[in-house]
Write an enzyme that holds these catalytic residues in place. Structure first.
Site, PDB file in Angstrom:
ATOM      1  N   VAL A  64      79.700  80.461  26.968  1.00 54.27           N
ATOM      2  CA  VAL A  64      79.290  79.055  26.832  1.00 54.27           C
ATOM      3  C   VAL A  64      77.949  78.840  27.521  1.00 54.27           C
ATOM      4  O   VAL A  64      77.037  78.190  26.974  1.00 54.27           O
ATOM      5  CB  VAL A  64      80.362  78.121  27.414  1.00 54.27           C
ATOM      6  CG1 VAL A  64      79.857  76.678  27.443  1.00 54.27           C
ATOM      7  CG2 VAL A  64      81.647  78.204  26.594  1.00 54.27           C
ATOM      8  N   GLU A  65      77.810  79.382  28.722  1.00 48.46           N
ATOM      9  CA  GLU A  65      76.546  79.258  29.462  1.00 48.46           C
ATOM     10  C   GLU A  65      75.407  79.952  28.724  1.00 48.46           C
ATOM     11  O   GLU A  65      74.275  79.448  28.675  1.00 48.46           O
ATOM     12  CB  GLU A  65      76.711  79.846  30.867  1.00 48.46           C
ATOM     13  CG  GLU A  65      77.668  79.056  31.746  1.00 48.46           C
ATOM     14  CD  GLU A  65      78.159  79.826  32.955  1.00 48.46           C
ATOM     15  OE1 GLU A  65      78.668  79.184  33.891  1.00 48.46           O
ATOM     16  OE2 GLU A  65      78.059  81.078  32.959  1.00 48.46           O
TER      17      GLU A  65
ATOM     18  N   ASP B  28      84.793  85.341  38.992  1.00 51.72           N
ATOM     19  CA  ASP B  28      84.510  85.767  40.361  1.00 51.72           C
ATOM     20  C   ASP B  28      84.841  87.244  40.547  1.00 51.72           C
ATOM     21  O   ASP B  28      84.133  87.977  41.240  1.00 51.72           O
ATOM     22  CB  ASP B  28      85.334  84.932  41.353  1.00 51.72           C
ATOM     23  CG  ASP B  28      84.895  83.470  41.389  1.00 51.72           C
ATOM     24  OD1 ASP B  28      83.771  83.176  40.949  1.00 51.72           O
ATOM     25  OD2 ASP B  28      85.681  82.634  41.858  1.00 51.72           O
TER      26      ASP B  28
END
Length: 456
Positions: free
Chosen positions: A179-180, A246
């Protein structure tokens, strides 16, 4: 950030408003945001220092105590005007009913300078730096921090946010999710579109590598002077994607520090992400768990005769496990004791030995129409039975240049009176940090002599 969870049962509706009443029975605090990345690194056994901004409040103390108990060294800039970012989730029966965020984004120039000074002070003792950007203000001046890392010759890895990736100019690797990525490059209608736009983006901002995570569609790595490297997701079942990003940036950085290979780092990160999404809630992977997963993959039954493409995957896995891969090649028309002695010498230079064999057409071009005596399948079957040899493959060209460049072994071996600068593929292996060795054949053995003796 501090992630706080209030857990409890719901059995009635409030008489004050049409909402559920939660009887809180358990309160749980977890490090969140960049602190979760640091904790993941600590679980891997990495020595890690966390730098960030917190408030002068009890939540900062809770966060610091939790991290330091897990081995994370905290260097916090403390602000009297900002609260420690805290996300409170009210949970019932494993369902999130509401999330309450306590945060402010008005970071001062003084706070940004304090963060920069802390980063600069710890870089001399660092092997890598991760900029975990949550668009909260702490990394408003990330360009200065990347500059400090570059000046110290320390690789920098960025988990980005926002609509302006120019602020990450000059980083070593940037890891957006899909998405980014599409927010920056526009919608991608196909894999070819992803590959074209990904490489252009990497070049535009001077990154050594760009890693795009694509959820169930896996990962794709863009690296300077190399074709895009794609991996399917390793997840068998997905229970919770919390913390997967992460985990990827933590494992990616930890492995790269050791191997200096982006592809190795991505392979490990992909396996680690597949592991954590199979667990409920924020999960971590330990070094032992990750090693066990990779050992299982690399010690499969995929030995013996393999196609070049099958072999490439096994070579990568072996190298990621710290094994030195040795490569040699030849026609090997009639195997004799000299060949066996040579193979044993070659295997002694590393952990895994590849023997690449000329195809029948290639042998004919090199040796004449009467050769080979034994066809390719016969020759490879015999070599497969030699104990020193792990993998046998083939190539159709007159020289092994293409397959050497395709596999990129750690050690290239040739027998005879060659000099290193005359060995095909030597320049490629040396350029990638490998070694080239010349071995002496055992006297008294020759395929040509055997053929003549047999009047073939």
């Amino acid at each position: 950030m501090l992630d706080r969870y209030w857990h409890g049962g719901t059995s009635r509706i409030s008489p004050e408003a049409p909402v559920q009443v939660v009887k809180v029975s358990n309160i749980e605090d977890r490090p969140g945001g960049a602190a979760n990345v640091a904790l993941g690194l600590a679980k891997l056994g990495v020595t890690v220092t966390l730098i960030g901004v917190v408030g002068e409040d009890d939540n900062a103390k809770v966060l610091e105590h939790s991290l330091e108990a897990s081995g994370v060294t905290c260097h916090f800039v403390r602000s009297a005007s900002l609260p420690t970012i805290t996300k409170l989730r009210v949970m019932s029966r494993h369902q999130q009913l509401i999330r309450l965020d306590f945060e402010e984004h008005e970071y001062s120039l003084t706070q940004n300078e304090a963060v920069a000074n802390m980063v600069e002070s710890v870089l001399p003792d660092a092997d890598a730096v991760i900029f975990s950007d949550y668009n909260k203000g702490c990394l408003n001046d990330v360009q200065t921090l990347i500059k400090y890392a570059n000046e110290a010759n320390i690789p920098s890895f960025v988990d980005p946010k926002g609509e302006d990736f120019s602020i990450y100019q000059g980083a070593t690797l940037v890891k957006p999710n899909f998405v980014e990525f599409e927010t920056i490059v526009g919608q991608c209608a196909s894999d070819a579109d992803v590959q074209q736009k990904g490489e252009l983006l990497r070049q535009q901002f001077g990154w050594e590598a760009l890693l795009v995570t694509r959820g169930e569609d896996g990962l794709v790595l863009f690296e300077s002077s190399k074709s895009p490297f794609s991996l399917a997701t390793s997840a068998k079942e997905v229970y919770d994607v919390t913390g997967a990003g992460d985990t990827v940036i933590a494992v990616l950085t930890a492995v790269f520090v050791t191997s200096k290979r982006f592809t190795d780092a991505v392979e490990y990160a992909n396996q680690a992400a597949g592991f954590v999404v199979g667990k409920l809630g924020t999960a971590f992977i330990t070094a032992d768990q990750l090693a066990a997963i990779m050992y299982q993959r690399s010690h499969s039954t995929n030995f013996g005769v393999l196609s070049p493409s099958e072999l490439l995957e096994q070579v990568k896995l072996a190298q990621m496990n710290g094994e030195r891969v040795v490569f040699t090649n030849g026609c090997f028309d009639i195997i004799h004791p000299g060949h066996i002695a040579y193979m044993k010498q070659a295997k002694g230079l590393g952990d895994r030995l590849i023997v690449a064999v000329n195809t029948d057409a290639s042998v004919k071009r090199l040796k004449g129409e009467k050769r080979p005596i034994n066809d390719l399948v016969h020759r490879m079957s015999v070599l497969e039975g030699v104990g020193a040899i792990d993998w046998v493959t083939w190539f159709d060209e007159d020289t092994p240049k293409e397959i050497i460049e395709y596999l990129t072994p750690d050690v290239l071996v040739k027998g005879g009176d060659y000099t290193i600068n005359t060995i095909v593929g030597a320049d490629h292996v040396l350029a990638h940090g490998g070694e080239v060795k010349v071995l002496t054949f055992v006297d008294g053995y020759s395929t040509t002599a055997i053929i003549k003796k047999a009047n073939l």
